[in-house]
Design an enzyme around this catalytic site. Structure first.
Site, mmCIF file in Angstrom:
data_model
loop_
_atom_site.group_PDB
_atom_site.id
_atom_site.type_symbol
_atom_site.label_atom_id
_atom_site.label_comp_id
_atom_site.label_asym_id
_atom_site.label_seq_id
_atom_site.Cartn_x
_atom_site.Cartn_y
_atom_site.Cartn_z
ATOM 1 N N GLU A 153 -3.321 1.111 -0.931
ATOM 2 C CA GLU A 153 -2.101 0.428 -1.371
ATOM 3 C C GLU A 153 -2.053 0.124 -2.875
ATOM 4 O O GLU A 153 -2.077 -1.038 -3.290
ATOM 5 C CB GLU A 153 -1.909 -0.868 -0.569
ATOM 6 C CG GLU A 153 -1.856 -0.652 0.933
ATOM 7 C CD GLU A 153 -1.614 -1.951 1.719
ATOM 8 O OE1 GLU A 153 -1.533 -3.026 1.103
ATOM 9 O OE2 GLU A 153 -1.490 -1.876 2.951
ATOM 10 N N GLU A 333 -2.877 1.738 8.874
ATOM 11 C CA GLU A 333 -2.788 0.322 9.264
ATOM 12 C C GLU A 333 -1.458 0.094 9.952
ATOM 13 O O GLU A 333 -0.416 0.609 9.518
ATOM 14 C CB GLU A 333 -2.819 -0.623 8.051
ATOM 15 C CG GLU A 333 -4.153 -0.763 7.388
ATOM 16 C CD GLU A 333 -4.115 -1.721 6.199
ATOM 17 O OE1 GLU A 333 -3.256 -2.630 6.149
ATOM 18 O OE2 GLU A 333 -4.949 -1.532 5.306
#
Ligand code: IFM
Length: 423
Positions: A153, A333
């Site tokens: 991220e 995720e």
């Protein structure tokens, strides 16, 4: 299932681990809602064999974890810490003994503080340090991994860490934020290039947090804003990786806050990769007026205040496949925080169970539409340190009683386990 080092390991001052930017950030008053830190977390550093055995009992066959860079190279550029590597060696041994495939992430945000002191991700030199770290990890462990992810991220590192300043290192400067968004991408490309030479068999990728962006209304202004926000969240990362360019509309909007990009950088960033990891939690709305109010209308929200919207995952995967044609996609995720009660030794969490089931169903829909989706990781194995929210938000399939460090599989965890075992 997935976890990340800083969120579960604890043992922040043991085994020669160096300081990370998150240790420093947690020590600053007011940064973490419950004034907690990663000092003990889930004590996974000491309980790792039991945690791996628990995964195995749950039928988990693939485990995504990260290495704490300061544990294996305390200052990020000097000597390696053998005690740190020994911990991950033991982890890999335990996984192998239980037949669990290892998916390693190099950078899940816990940059060595001493690199931060030299500019951190604002400095191009950090890219060189990152590549040496990547090469050393691959040299030691490459043959034992099912996949390797460079960064987790980069949007969060740049925007929450350097524009909004609500995550480590707590900087609030838009001009720095976009330079920071460039360097993890650049170092990703540099590392992939190097690892292709040394480890041609290793499956390499990057993990992005992505959401579909909806306009808050049908007004032209909201439509335009949604398109631009899609640029900032999705295209700013996917375009350089797959098209070798930053999106023109975002560059124009950034003006003088746009990053300095050397001539060769985009060719380096757009190295072919084996997969893109997608972290999906919710959809987002954009409005030319007040950006987030619209979400207050959502019917189902998690304890993070994020809307539960499974069709957004199908839509996102289909769109990424259509626009970028990555070789493979992984959901790296997906999960939800809800308020859990431990009662009579049980945790009954029907909302998390529904969230999981519906999102797995959404993956299936994407696969049926031709998306090369090759895997799914639930976030997270354990309740853990949820960054600026400290221990106040629980994402685990397994409840952690932080007083005793007992692990209790929640009903969602039992459901997932049955699903994994095909029951
Ligand atoms: O806990 C985080 C994780 O570290 C990165 N992705 C989002 C999760 C939930 O906020």
């Amino acid at each position: 299932v997935a976890t990340a080092a800083f969120q579960i390991e604890g043992a922040a001052r043991e085994g020669g681990r160096g300081e990370s930017i998150w240790d420093r950030f947690c020590a600053q008053p007011g940064r973490i809602v419950d004034a907690s830190s990663g000092e003990i977390a889930c004590d996974h550093y000491h309980r790792m064999p039991d945690d791996v055995a628990l995964m195995a009992r749950m039928g988990v066959k693939n485990y995504r974890f990260s290495i704490a860079w300061p544990r294996v190279q305390p200052d990020g550029h000097g000597p390696w810490n053998e005690a740190g590597f020994a911990f991950y060696e033991r982890l890999l041994d335990a996984l192998q003994a239980h037949g669990i495939a290892a998916h390693l992430t190099l950078n899940h945000w816990d940059l060595p503080q001493s690199l931060q002191d030299q500019g951190g991700w604002t400095s191009r030199e950090t890219c060189g340090h990152f590549v040496r770290y990547a090469q050393e990890v691959a040299r030691r462990f490459g043959h034992r991994l099912a996949s390797l992810v460079t960064h987790n991220e980069p949007w969060v590192i740049a925007i929450l860490g350097h524009e909004q300043g609500i995550f480590a290192p707590g900087v609030k400067a838009r001009s720095k934020a976009f330079q920071v968004s460039h360097h993890p991408l650049l170092s990703h490309g540099m590392a992939v290039k190097a690892l292709r030479q040394s480890h041609p068999q290793l499956s390499l990728g990057i993990v992005l947090n992505l959401s579909p962006i909806y306009p808050a209304s049908a007004s032209q202004a909201d439509l335009d804003k949604a398109r631009l926000d899609d640029g900032y969240i999705v295209r700013w990362y996917m375009d350089p990786l797959f098209k070798g360019q930053y999106p023109a509309d975002v560059l124009e909007d950034l003006g003088s806050d746009a990053p300095l990009v050397a001539e060769e950088d985009l060719a380096i960033i757009s190295q072919p990769i084996d997969f893109v990891g997608v972290n999906y939690y919710t959809r987002n709305f954009s409005s030319s007026g007040n950006p987030w109010d619209v979400r207050a209308n959502a019917q189902r929200v998690t304890d993070m205040g994020w809307e539960v919207y499974p069709p957004g995952l199908t839509e996102l995967l289909v769109r990424l496949h259509r626009d970028y044609r990555p070789q493979a996609l992984l959901v790296t995720e997906n999960g939800s925080a809800f308020v859990d009660q431990l009662q009579d030794g049980l945790v009954h969490d029907p909302e998390r169970l529904d969230y999981l089931r519906e999102h797995i169903e959404a993956c299936r829909t994407a696969v049926l539409q031709g998306v090369p989706l090759k895997g799914y990781f639930a976030w997270s194995l354990l309740d853990n340190f949820e960054w600026a929210s400290g221990y106040s938000k629980r994402f685990g399939l397994v409840y952690v009683d932080y007083k005793t460090q007992a692990r209790i599989v929640k009903s969602s965890g039992h459901w997932y386990s049955n699903f994994l075992m095909g029951r």
